[in-house]
Design a protein around this motif. Sequence first.
Motif, PDB file in Angstrom:
ATOM      1  N   SER A 110       2.188  -5.439  -7.775  1.00  0.00           N
ATOM      2  CA  SER A 110       2.595  -5.679  -6.379  1.00  0.00           C
ATOM      3  C   SER A 110       2.362  -4.470  -5.495  1.00  0.00           C
ATOM      4  CB  SER A 110       4.078  -6.075  -6.327  1.00  0.00           C
ATOM      5  OG  SER A 110       4.878  -5.018  -6.819  1.00  0.00           O
ATOM      6  N   THR A 111       2.028  -3.349  -6.126  1.00  0.00           N
ATOM      7  CA  THR A 111       1.779  -2.116  -5.365  1.00  0.00           C
ATOM      8  C   THR A 111       0.346  -1.673  -5.576  1.00  0.00           C
ATOM      9  OG1 THR A 111       2.553  -0.759  -7.219  1.00  0.00           O
ATOM     10  CG2 THR A 111       4.173  -1.357  -5.547  1.00  0.00           C
ATOM     11  N   ARG A 112      -0.111  -0.903  -4.644  1.00  0.00           N
ATOM     12  CA  ARG A 112      -1.468  -0.371  -4.758  1.00  0.00           C
ATOM     13  C   ARG A 112      -1.505   0.995  -4.072  1.00  0.00           C
ATOM     14  NH1 ARG A 112      -6.442  -2.728  -5.748  1.00  0.00           N
ATOM     15  NH2 ARG A 112      -8.258  -1.517  -5.014  1.00  0.00           N
ATOM     16  N   LEU A 113      -2.067   1.955  -4.789  1.00  0.00           N
ATOM     17  CA  LEU A 113      -2.145   3.314  -4.249  1.00  0.00           C
ATOM     18  C   LEU A 113      -3.188   3.372  -3.145  1.00  0.00           C
ATOM     19  CD1 LEU A 113      -2.050   5.505  -7.504  1.00  0.00           C
ATOM     20  CD2 LEU A 113      -0.138   4.703  -6.107  1.00  0.00           C
ATOM     21  N   SER A 114      -2.830   4.088  -2.118  1.00  0.00           N
ATOM     22  CA  SER A 114      -3.762   4.312  -1.003  1.00  0.00           C
ATOM     23  C   SER A 114      -3.928   5.821  -0.822  1.00  0.00           C
ATOM     24  CB  SER A 114      -3.218   3.676   0.283  1.00  0.00           C
ATOM     25  OG  SER A 114      -4.062   3.978   1.373  1.00  0.00           O
ATOM     26  N   PHE A 115      -5.135   6.316  -1.121  1.00  0.00           N
ATOM     27  CA  PHE A 115      -5.381   7.757  -1.095  1.00  0.00           C
ATOM     28  C   PHE A 115      -5.680   8.238   0.327  1.00  0.00           C
ATOM     29  CE2 PHE A 115      -7.003   7.761  -5.732  1.00  0.00           C
ATOM     30  CZ  PHE A 115      -5.700   7.848  -6.178  1.00  0.00           C
ATOM     31  N   ALA A 168      -0.134   5.238 -10.740  1.00  0.00           N
ATOM     32  CA  ALA A 168      -0.115   3.806 -10.406  1.00  0.00           C
ATOM     33  C   ALA A 168       0.918   3.062 -11.244  1.00  0.00           C
ATOM     34  CB  ALA A 168      -1.502   3.222 -10.610  1.00  0.00           C
ATOM     35  N   ILE A 169       1.012   3.399 -12.532  1.00  0.00           N
ATOM     36  CA  ILE A 169       2.005   2.759 -13.403  1.00  0.00           C
ATOM     37  C   ILE A 169       3.407   3.122 -12.948  1.00  0.00           C
ATOM     38  CG2 ILE A 169       2.914   2.687 -15.744  1.00  0.00           C
ATOM     39  CD1 ILE A 169       0.050   3.142 -16.755  1.00  0.00           C
ATOM     40  N   ALA A 170       3.631   4.412 -12.632  1.00  0.00           N
ATOM     41  CA  ALA A 170       4.963   4.871 -12.245  1.00  0.00           C
ATOM     42  C   ALA A 170       5.406   4.271 -10.924  1.00  0.00           C
ATOM     43  CB  ALA A 170       4.967   6.398 -12.175  1.00  0.00           C
ATOM     44  N   VAL A 171       4.511   4.142  -9.953  1.00  0.00           N
ATOM     45  CA  VAL A 171       4.862   3.554  -8.654  1.00  0.00           C
ATOM     46  C   VAL A 171       5.319   2.111  -8.833  1.00  0.00           C
ATOM     47  CG1 VAL A 171       3.870   2.748  -6.492  1.00  0.00           C
ATOM     48  CG2 VAL A 171       3.452   5.099  -7.249  1.00  0.00           C
ATOM     49  N   GLU A 172       4.629   1.380  -9.679  1.00  0.00           N
ATOM     50  CA  GLU A 172       5.015  -0.017  -9.925  1.00  0.00           C
ATOM     51  C   GLU A 172       6.369  -0.096 -10.603  1.00  0.00           C
ATOM     52  OE1 GLU A 172       4.463  -4.195  -9.869  1.00  0.00           O
ATOM     53  OE2 GLU A 172       3.375  -2.575  -8.854  1.00  0.00           O
ATOM     54  N   LYS A 173       6.572   0.778 -11.616  1.00  0.00           N
ATOM     55  CA  LYS A 173       7.839   0.760 -12.339  1.00  0.00           C
ATOM     56  C   LYS A 173       8.991   1.217 -11.469  1.00  0.00           C
ATOM     57  CE  LYS A 173       6.154   1.448 -17.063  1.00  0.00           C
ATOM     58  NZ  LYS A 173       6.185   2.331 -18.248  1.00  0.00           N
ATOM     59  N   ALA A 174       8.757   2.192 -10.642  1.00  0.00           N
ATOM     60  CA  ALA A 174       9.829   2.729  -9.804  1.00  0.00           C
ATOM     61  C   ALA A 174      10.178   1.781  -8.665  1.00  0.00           C
ATOM     62  CB  ALA A 174       9.427   4.096  -9.251  1.00  0.00           C
ATOM     63  N   THR A 210      10.121   8.590 -13.346  1.00  0.00           N
ATOM     64  CA  THR A 210       9.286   7.520 -13.907  1.00  0.00           C
ATOM     65  C   THR A 210       7.946   8.075 -14.375  1.00  0.00           C
ATOM     66  OG1 THR A 210      10.326   5.957 -12.366  1.00  0.00           O
ATOM     67  CG2 THR A 210       8.309   5.240 -13.479  1.00  0.00           C
ATOM     68  N   ILE A 211       7.367   8.985 -13.606  1.00  0.00           N
ATOM     69  CA  ILE A 211       6.090   9.599 -14.012  1.00  0.00           C
ATOM     70  C   ILE A 211       6.273  10.379 -15.319  1.00  0.00           C
ATOM     71  CG2 ILE A 211       4.323  11.272 -13.383  1.00  0.00           C
ATOM     72  CD1 ILE A 211       4.839  10.584 -10.454  1.00  0.00           C
ATOM     73  N   LEU A 212       7.361  11.111 -15.440  1.00  0.00           N
ATOM     74  CA  LEU A 212       7.601  11.921 -16.625  1.00  0.00           C
ATOM     75  C   LEU A 212       7.761  11.092 -17.888  1.00  0.00           C
ATOM     76  CD1 LEU A 212      10.046  14.653 -15.201  1.00  0.00           C
ATOM     77  CD2 LEU A 212       7.589  14.853 -15.637  1.00  0.00           C
ATOM     78  N   THR A 213       8.205   9.852 -17.749  1.00  0.00           N
ATOM     79  CA  THR A 213       8.412   9.001 -18.931  1.00  0.00           C
ATOM     80  C   THR A 213       7.258   8.028 -19.159  1.00  0.00           C
ATOM     81  OG1 THR A 213       9.663   7.429 -17.553  1.00  0.00           O
ATOM     82  CG2 THR A 213      10.919   9.143 -18.711  1.00  0.00           C
ATOM     83  N   THR A 214       6.236   8.112 -18.367  1.00  0.00           N
ATOM     84  CA  THR A 214       5.094   7.203 -18.512  1.00  0.00           C
ATOM     85  C   THR A 214       4.207   7.669 -19.667  1.00  0.00           C
ATOM     86  OG1 THR A 214       5.112   6.672 -16.151  1.00  0.00           O
ATOM     87  CG2 THR A 214       3.061   6.270 -17.365  1.00  0.00           C
ATOM     88  N   LEU A 226       0.846  -1.185   0.000  1.00  0.00           N
ATOM     89  CA  LEU A 226       0.000   0.000   0.000  1.00  0.00           C
ATOM     90  C   LEU A 226       0.884   1.239   0.000  1.00  0.00           C
ATOM     91  CD1 LEU A 226      -2.741  -1.068   2.579  1.00  0.00           C
ATOM     92  CD2 LEU A 226      -2.842  -1.151   0.082  1.00  0.00           C
ATOM     93  N   ILE A 227       0.826   1.983  -1.096  1.00  0.00           N
ATOM     94  CA  ILE A 227       1.653   3.196  -1.269  1.00  0.00           C
ATOM     95  C   ILE A 227       0.819   4.397  -0.902  1.00  0.00           C
ATOM     96  CG2 ILE A 227       3.084   4.521  -2.850  1.00  0.00           C
ATOM     97  CD1 ILE A 227       4.076   1.663  -2.267  1.00  0.00           C
ATOM     98  N   PRO A 228       1.167   5.109   0.142  1.00  0.00           N
ATOM     99  CA  PRO A 228       0.370   6.264   0.566  1.00  0.00           C
ATOM    100  C   PRO A 228       0.524   7.435  -0.414  1.00  0.00           C
ATOM    101  CG  PRO A 228       2.336   6.101   1.906  1.00  0.00           C
ATOM    102  CD  PRO A 228       2.333   4.877   1.038  1.00  0.00           C
ATOM    103  N   VAL A 229      -0.581   7.972  -0.885  1.00  0.00           N
ATOM    104  CA  VAL A 229      -0.618   9.110  -1.812  1.00  0.00           C
ATOM    105  C   VAL A 229      -1.593  10.140  -1.250  1.00  0.00           C
ATOM    106  CG1 VAL A 229      -1.216   9.914  -4.117  1.00  0.00           C
ATOM    107  CG2 VAL A 229      -0.055   7.710  -3.823  1.00  0.00           C
ATOM    108  N   GLY A 230      -1.134  11.372  -1.137  1.00  0.00           N
ATOM    109  CA  GLY A 230      -2.001  12.435  -0.635  1.00  0.00           C
ATOM    110  C   GLY A 230      -2.859  13.032  -1.730  1.00  0.00           C
TER     111      GLY A 230
END
Length: 945
Positions: free
Chosen positions: A73-78, A335-341, A376-380, A37-41
Amino acid sequence: MSMTMTNQKPLLSKFQSFLLLSLSLCGYEPLVMANELIPVGVVLDLKSPVGRVAERYMSMALSDFYAVNHNYSTRLSFLTKDSGNDIIAVASAALDLMKNEEVQAIIGPQWSAQAKFVIELGRKAQVPIISFSATSPSLSPSQNQFFIRTTQDDCVQVKAIANIVDTFGWREIVLIYEDTDYGNGLIPYLLDALQEIDTRVPYRSVIHPSSNNTEIIKELNKLKANHARIFLVHMTASLGSKLFVRAKEAAMMSEGYAWILTTGLSSLLDPMGSKLMDSMQGVLGIRPYIPPSKHLKDFERKWKRNLTSIKIKSKSTTSLNFFGLWAYDTVWALAIAVEKAGCIVHSSFLKQNASNNNVDLAALGIFEMGTRLRNTILTTKFLGLSGNFDLVKGQLEPSAFELFNVIGRTERIIGHWTRETNLTSNENLSKNQFSKDKLKHPIWPGDTPEQPTKLRIGVPVKEGFLDFVKVEWDPFIVSGFSIDVFEDVLRALPFHLPYMYIPYANETRQSNGTYDQLLGEISTLNYDAVVGDTTIVARRSLYVDFTLPYTESGVSMVVLMKDDESKNLWIFLKPLSINLWLTTGVAFMFTGLVIWTLEHRVNNDFRGPPEQQLGLIFWFSFSTLAFAHRERVVNNWSRFVLIIWIFLVLILTQSYTANLTSMLTVQRLQPTFVDVKEIIEKGYNVGYLKDSFVKGLLIDQLSFNESNLKAYATPEEYHEALSKGTYNDGVAAIFDEIPYIKLFLAKYCSRYSMVGPIYKTDGFGFAFRRGSPLVPYISRAILNVTQDKHKSLEYEKKYFSSQTTCEDQSTTISSHSPSLGLDSFGGLFIIAGIASLVSLLVYVFKFFYSYWPVLSDDNPADSCWSKLVKMAKHFDLKDLSSYTFKGEESKVHALASPDIFEPSPSIDDMQNHTRNSTEGSYDDGNLSSSSRHGDASMQDVPNST
């Protein structure tokens, strides 16, 4: 979330990892691997339409993404924070998310003004700040490394807006924008883009977001008083909704007005209520173009189905929203960038918080994987709901825009814009028509298809000279030379320019004032321009701007033509000037005298009694005029003089004949006056065109007395006044501009003529408001039209065709005499005079050279005067040495000789011959022609023979 639970989150994650590892070592394979669970504000204004819609879109994006990518393997948590519309609350929420929740990214904030401080916090903590709604150009991702904009920068729309303005031919536009960072940030870019298309911004209306209805109405009334008609609105939905409701109340959403919306307000029309949409009828808007796709259609069906299930049917939430779509794609990109990073929950902040104060900036840690996640976000890249998600220099790559027209409660798409094709090309525009394949015809405020901001063109209502401007009322038609030129000029413009003619007339359909008063209506904003036979005058240019002239310039004088009866009796003297007549008479006498001098001693035709010889001197030269001279000349010097003299006489007689013929035919009519000074000195009346500036010219420049000036309105009145003349309540001349004179002469060619000097003016021009951006365009188009030979011939044939011969006639009449002057023949007279004088001097010199020594030897005591007298007497004798007299003497001797076939001469004949032979001696015995010298060459015969 309390501090205790915050501190326990890392321990719980470590415990979960340790438990999974232990089970694996013991041989137990877990059925499902737990997601990190990746915390995202998330910082949004949940009370605003955008915030509410964006929250739902982001929730759906999260579920849709992991439904498709269940193997991640990751999941965003708002962790969502409601910022309200408060900058301090936004900063506090962002700081709390970074410091206490250790979020690895923040989506938001919603407004550009709120984003500045949050971006600075993100730079300090190296946490990516991702905004899908902060569009102000003042927020630059290239200058803020950890700021990522997943929407388009506002400045990318300015080219499209400028192309729209240029397409409709608007050269003035008023900017209305809110006084915030969002509103002010775009204005410099708009001004530059409008300047490139020569569109002026005469006024900018700045409205603060906190302005109440009274303040907004006051600002709108100010715009209305300034006759502003075209508006470009750049503001948020909350302020924009109040503006258009008040604009409708101020009757500014009616016919004659045009409103354009920038993308910020255009993208938020869907969540607006019916009242606001009713206030925006006919508005044009520009917004990003979202290409249709299967993914978008599926989402739209799902969105409406979900809202129906929770019984939400408001238009504010049922329609797709641009900011919601960008928020949706932002969640997928993150979500794509978090997984790739390879972000994991254990990625902690360095320099952990050691303070219990939630707003302690000094204790803010640094996210160790922040740079990697940002890159990673910039290249997505992927295909999202809003189109291709491709970030360029930290923000969404701009694509196409669509132009829509608010009609009813829907937005009708009327065109598209791209960098490659623009909105439409000027070549596809014609009068009141648009290209069907590129731009549909919009419906403007007031429910009219007629384009607003038509040029309100004032046209004069005239009594005469209707060939320039003619107003017909039933039906209403405006025509004439000036109108034809103006409409051809508009067709030559590079853009479409609608217009409407407004006659300057009163209730009785008569002229409402002078031309100066008509032009004054432009400065009072009653007209946008004046088209007609309006002369460019310096004092008028103080309150209007003139285009280049489209007619000839100058003021001249028209006078009556009449038969020159006073000179008919002596018309034969008119071809030559007095000086030429006198010079010719002197030349005749001098030439006759020279010929007589050269021929007197050697030619019997030039001898005789004194009165006969005097007559011969005058007769011989004058007889050469008709080549009627019968006297032969024997002296070569005489022949030389006569050759040159006859040549002079030939040219003089031919010129006299030609000029006399011209006077008796072509110039039989003469102008009554050719000199303005004569009219002024004698106090004659003169006329001018009514309501024209010519009156001032006559008084100020030519010093006419105002009491001698009479105003006329029509060519017929000109004709009547000139026909009456100066002593019958008429005028001696009419002063007017050349275009009017041409029309007058076209109708009365044979009776009048334009004479005298031309007083310089600048011709006719079209008048516009001071500083109007249309003036240079109109002036360039005037040059194109007036320099077109086909157009010029068309105008000439239609309006001025019958006056060509009058122009030819008028050019031969001036204030100078038509007589031939001495200057035209001076060279010939000089040559003839020199030839005669040289011949005379040579002859006299030879005569003196032959006889002066003889007189000096015979009478040395005689005075010089006595010798000259004797020389003069001797000059009167025949020169028997000349071959002419020798021939005659030979004939006499031949007759005196005896012939064998004829009888001898009688005694009387012999005595006569003897007497004649001895008559060569003088009575005083001083000189004998033969006995003293025995010289045959000195045998002179007295003139009495």
